[in-house]
Write a protein that holds these residues in place. Structure first.
Motif, PDB file in Angstrom:
ATOM      1  N   GLU A   4       0.848  -1.197   0.000  1.00  0.00           N
ATOM      2  CA  GLU A   4       0.000   0.000   0.000  1.00  0.00           C
ATOM      3  C   GLU A   4       0.882   1.244   0.000  1.00  0.00           C
ATOM      4  O   GLU A   4       1.783   1.379   0.836  1.00  0.00           O
ATOM      5  CB  GLU A   4      -0.895   0.005   1.241  1.00  0.00           C
ATOM      6  CG  GLU A   4      -1.834   1.206   1.291  1.00  0.00           C
ATOM      7  CD  GLU A   4      -2.659   1.229   2.571  1.00  0.00           C
ATOM      8  OE1 GLU A   4      -3.467   2.153   2.731  1.00  0.00           O
ATOM      9  OE2 GLU A   4      -2.480   0.324   3.411  1.00  0.00           O
ATOM     10  N   ARG A   5       0.637   2.162  -0.949  1.00  0.00           N
ATOM     11  CA  ARG A   5       1.425   3.378  -1.039  1.00  0.00           C
ATOM     12  C   ARG A   5       0.666   4.554  -0.430  1.00  0.00           C
ATOM     13  O   ARG A   5      -0.553   4.673  -0.556  1.00  0.00           O
ATOM     14  CB  ARG A   5       1.734   3.712  -2.500  1.00  0.00           C
ATOM     15  CG  ARG A   5       2.847   2.909  -3.116  1.00  0.00           C
ATOM     16  CD  ARG A   5       4.182   3.098  -2.436  1.00  0.00           C
ATOM     17  NE  ARG A   5       4.568   4.494  -2.363  1.00  0.00           N
ATOM     18  CZ  ARG A   5       5.195   5.143  -3.344  1.00  0.00           C
ATOM     19  NH1 ARG A   5       5.513   4.505  -4.447  1.00  0.00           N
ATOM     20  NH2 ARG A   5       5.504   6.414  -3.209  1.00  0.00           N
ATOM     21  N   ALA A   6       1.430   5.442   0.220  1.00  0.00           N
ATOM     22  CA  ALA A   6       0.867   6.679   0.767  1.00  0.00           C
ATOM     23  C   ALA A   6       1.972   7.725   0.740  1.00  0.00           C
ATOM     24  O   ALA A   6       2.825   7.756   1.638  1.00  0.00           O
ATOM     25  CB  ALA A   6       0.346   6.460   2.189  1.00  0.00           C
ATOM     26  N   GLY A   7       1.985   8.545  -0.296  1.00  0.00           N
ATOM     27  CA  GLY A   7       3.022   9.561  -0.423  1.00  0.00           C
ATOM     28  C   GLY A   7       4.395   8.938  -0.545  1.00  0.00           C
ATOM     29  O   GLY A   7       4.632   8.074  -1.393  1.00  0.00           O
ATOM     30  N   ASP A   8       5.330   9.338   0.337  1.00  0.00           N
ATOM     31  CA  ASP A   8       6.694   8.816   0.293  1.00  0.00           C
ATOM     32  C   ASP A   8       6.839   7.468   0.990  1.00  0.00           C
ATOM     33  O   ASP A   8       7.928   6.893   1.008  1.00  0.00           O
ATOM     34  CB  ASP A   8       7.661   9.808   0.960  1.00  0.00           C
ATOM     35  CG  ASP A   8       7.845  11.067   0.141  1.00  0.00           C
ATOM     36  OD1 ASP A   8       7.553  11.029  -1.072  1.00  0.00           O
ATOM     37  OD2 ASP A   8       8.269  12.083   0.712  1.00  0.00           O
ATOM     38  N   ASP A   9       5.760   6.959   1.560  1.00  0.00           N
ATOM     39  CA  ASP A   9       5.815   5.734   2.346  1.00  0.00           C
ATOM     40  C   ASP A   9       5.094   4.588   1.647  1.00  0.00           C
ATOM     41  O   ASP A   9       4.211   4.796   0.807  1.00  0.00           O
ATOM     42  CB  ASP A   9       5.187   5.955   3.722  1.00  0.00           C
ATOM     43  CG  ASP A   9       5.891   7.055   4.503  1.00  0.00           C
ATOM     44  OD1 ASP A   9       7.134   7.101   4.453  1.00  0.00           O
ATOM     45  OD2 ASP A   9       5.203   7.874   5.133  1.00  0.00           O
ATOM     46  N   ALA A  10       5.487   3.373   2.036  1.00  0.00           N
ATOM     47  CA  ALA A  10       4.799   2.175   1.557  1.00  0.00           C
ATOM     48  C   ALA A  10       4.634   1.224   2.733  1.00  0.00           C
ATOM     49  O   ALA A  10       5.466   1.197   3.651  1.00  0.00           O
ATOM     50  CB  ALA A  10       5.584   1.513   0.437  1.00  0.00           C
TER      51      ALA A  10
END
Length: 611
Positions: free
Chosen positions: A519-525
């Motif tokens: 799951e991706r969220a901005g600069d994070d996964a």
């Protein structure tokens, strides 16, 4: 309106079908060869596709029949439409009539790079909140479909120079009412309809002349042909190019990152504008990325929005697309079929996914690639690879005898350069050959404008335990595996694209052996829902999945990677360098995601790795 599309599974026609459905029209169509990604896209939109061409396909009573350029005047459905007095219209003419008259057309044209460039242009405008519409001859991974109907003023369209229909032999892009144009390149192509390079340039000059004086032409300075035809413009002309060019917009590569990402410094008129972290590979992609920035800037898009969108852009299906990894071998799919595109693509892939050999499997299938006019050019282009496998000429009877590409001679010429090359007559034999030649660290790129007989999946299955992206048809199998593992999961109808899976392979086998969601969220996964079939536990499949997911997240620009596991699976994370963290230290971007909200087990272990 009731509209029937002949050749609906083509990249352009399939995209148009989705756009028409979104606009409220009743859409159906027919085709002979239906395969992903367009077959998947049409199925997801519940657009009926009739297999094969026959007069009875019009029995549902369409008001108009949309004719693709694959149709001849004696096509069975064309004749049936005329017999029933159903009006015929071309794809470009219908698009112009229904969608472009009231919007600003942002047209991406050129011999090479149109699909990726128009996909990136669309993503930049969406991320900037401009709510554009778009129609692209490919499937951008960020959108999962090749069309979009927005409420904004811009309409991004891939402008093809191929002819329109049997009753309109002019180029498609002459229908597109261009206001802003990105011109990537101009050279000889489509030898089946253009006599020579001069004829190609004439078509582009006619197109460029359509841009109004208050419009904008953004042209690649590395293409002499593009600069030549740009002289026909009545509007402002802006150039873009690589370092050392005299272009208005230039870039400089200042660094490389793990995962194949590139750090660029962007300049306008010699003044540094920004630094970008990009995932696209190859000098031609980076050039065209610079063209997108120049065009977006002319449309008033803020540089911060442009930079963010470029970092998050994930590419296009069938353009350097990683299909899967098996036995340490990365299998890539690419649409390249023109010598220039093949040469540039192979150069971009060398060393990107491993230190081993780059093996190219090339199927001459398109009208361009099946012709002898490019015989020598194909030798130079394919020689960039370390090894080459060639398929026989596809449907040779459709090319005049004296104009056919000589594939056997191509193999001989490549071998004369001390490059292992051979013509293999069947897909099963090709699979066996590649399986014996490819070793861990190697990359196999399958190059065809078609599906090459399903070579990608067959090779992955032959290599064993392939890790690949989930497909729509995997949903039920993923749910079954998660249920067996006792893992609560979200609505897979919506979340299945975030999964990597190891499909069950072998005679009589089906389903999914292992899976993990990314799951991706901005600069994070975030990695979640890691599951392995009980009968395969202890074989290292969880480790294989997490390692592949880690590489995928890094390649897509994630900075931090989170892993949520139970006690046993936490060992996988430890081996891969994840650190255990307190749940409260998870970044807000991840904490608001679906998978985080579901991970309420007291036994859950939260881990993080800096990418």
């Amino acid at each position: 309106m009731k509209l029937h599309l002949i050749g609906i599974a083509g990249t352009g026609m399939g995209s148009l079908a989705g756009l028409l459905r979104a606009a409220g029209h009743d859409v159906r169509g027919s085709d002979e060869h239906v395969y992903p990604p367009m077959s998947t896209q049409l199925a997801e939109q519940n657009i009926p596709v009739m297999q094969g061409f026959q007069a009875a396909n019009l029995d549902w009573g369409p008001e108009r029949v949309v004719v693709g350029n694959v149709c001849r005047r004696d096509h069975v459905e064309v004749l049936a439409a005329r017999a029933r007095e159903i009006p015929l219209i071309s794809f470009p003419a219908l698009l112009s009539e229904l969608f472009l008259a009231s919007r600003r057309a942002v047209v991406v044209a050129g011999t090479h790079g149109k699909t990726t460039t128009s996909s990136l242009m669309s993503f930049v405008l969406v991320q900037a909140g401009r709510d554009p519409s778009f129609l692209i001859g490919g499937v951008p991974i960020n959108f999962r479909q090749s069309w979009r109907l927005g409420s904004g003023s811009e309409f991004v369209i891939e402008g093809d120079e191929y002819d329109t229909a049997f009753f309109d032999k002019k180029s498609k892009f002459l229908h597109y009412r261009p206001r802003t144009v990105i011109l990537t390149s101009v050279e000889f192509d489509h030898a089946d309809i253009f006599a020579n390079e001069a004829a190609v340039k004439d078509a582009f000059r006619e197109f460029i002349a359509l841009i109004p004086p208050d419009g904008q032409l953004v042209v690649c300075a590395a293409s002499p042909g593009a600069l030549d035809v740009a002289q026909a413009a009545r509007c402002q002309v802006t150039t873009y190019g690589r370092p050392g060019s005299d272009a208005d917009w230039t870039f400089e590569v200042t660094g490389r990152k793990l995962g194949g990402r590139t750090i660029l410094r962007l300049a306008r008129a010699g003044k540094v504008m920004s630094t970008l972290d990009v995932g696209l590979a190859g000098i031609f992609n980076i050039e065209n990325l610079t063209g997108v920035i120049a065009a977006a800037h002319s449309l008033g898009v803020d540089q911060v929005d442009i930079t963010r969108a470029i970092q998050q852009f994930r590419g296009v299906r069938r353009r350097q697309e990683v299909i899967g990894v098996a036995a340490g071998v990365t299998v890539v799919d690419d649409f390249a079929h023109h010598p220039t595109a093949i040469r540039e693509t192979l150069g971009a892939l060398k060393g990107r996914y491993g230190p081993g050999k780059l093996i190219a499997a090339f199927e001459p299938r398109s009208a361009t690639s099946r012709r002898s006019v490019f015989q020598r050019d194909f030798v130079d282009a394919l020689a960039v690879a370390d090894e080459v496998v060639l398929a026989p000429l596809y449907a040779p009877e459709k090319v005049p005898v004296g104009e056919r590409l000589d594939v056997e001679r191509l193999a001989v010429d490549l071998r004369s350069r001390e490059l292992p090359a051979r013509l293999i007559s069947s897909v099963p034999a090709t699979v066996e050959h590649l399986a014996t030649r490819a070793a861990p660290g190697d990359t196999v790129v399958v190059m065809s404008s078609g599906d090459y007989g399903g070579l990608h999946d067959k090779l992955l299955a032959r290599l064993g335990d392939p890790v690949r992206g989930a497909r729509a048809e995997d949903q039920a199998a993923i749910a079954q595996l998660l249920n067996r593992a006792g893992i609560t999961h979200a609505d897979l109808e919506r979340t299945w694209p975030s999964f990597l899976v190891i499909p069950a392979v072998g005679e009589g086998k089906s389903g999914v052996t292992a899976c993990v969601a990314v799951e991706r969220a901005g600069d994070d996964a975030l990695l979640r829902l890691l599951a392995v079939a009980p009968e395969r536990r202890g074989e290292g499949l969880g480790y294989l999945l997490v390692e592949t997911a880690m590489h995928k997240a890094r390649a897509e620009g994630a900075v931090h990677l989170y892993l949520v596991t139970d006690g046993a699976q936490g060992m996988v994370g430890e081996k891969l360098g994840f650190d255990v963290i307190d749940r409260k230290d998870v970044t807000p971007a991840i904490a608001t995601g679906d998978e985080y909200q579901m991970a309420r087990s007291k036994n859950a272990i939260w881990m993080r790795k800096e990418l």
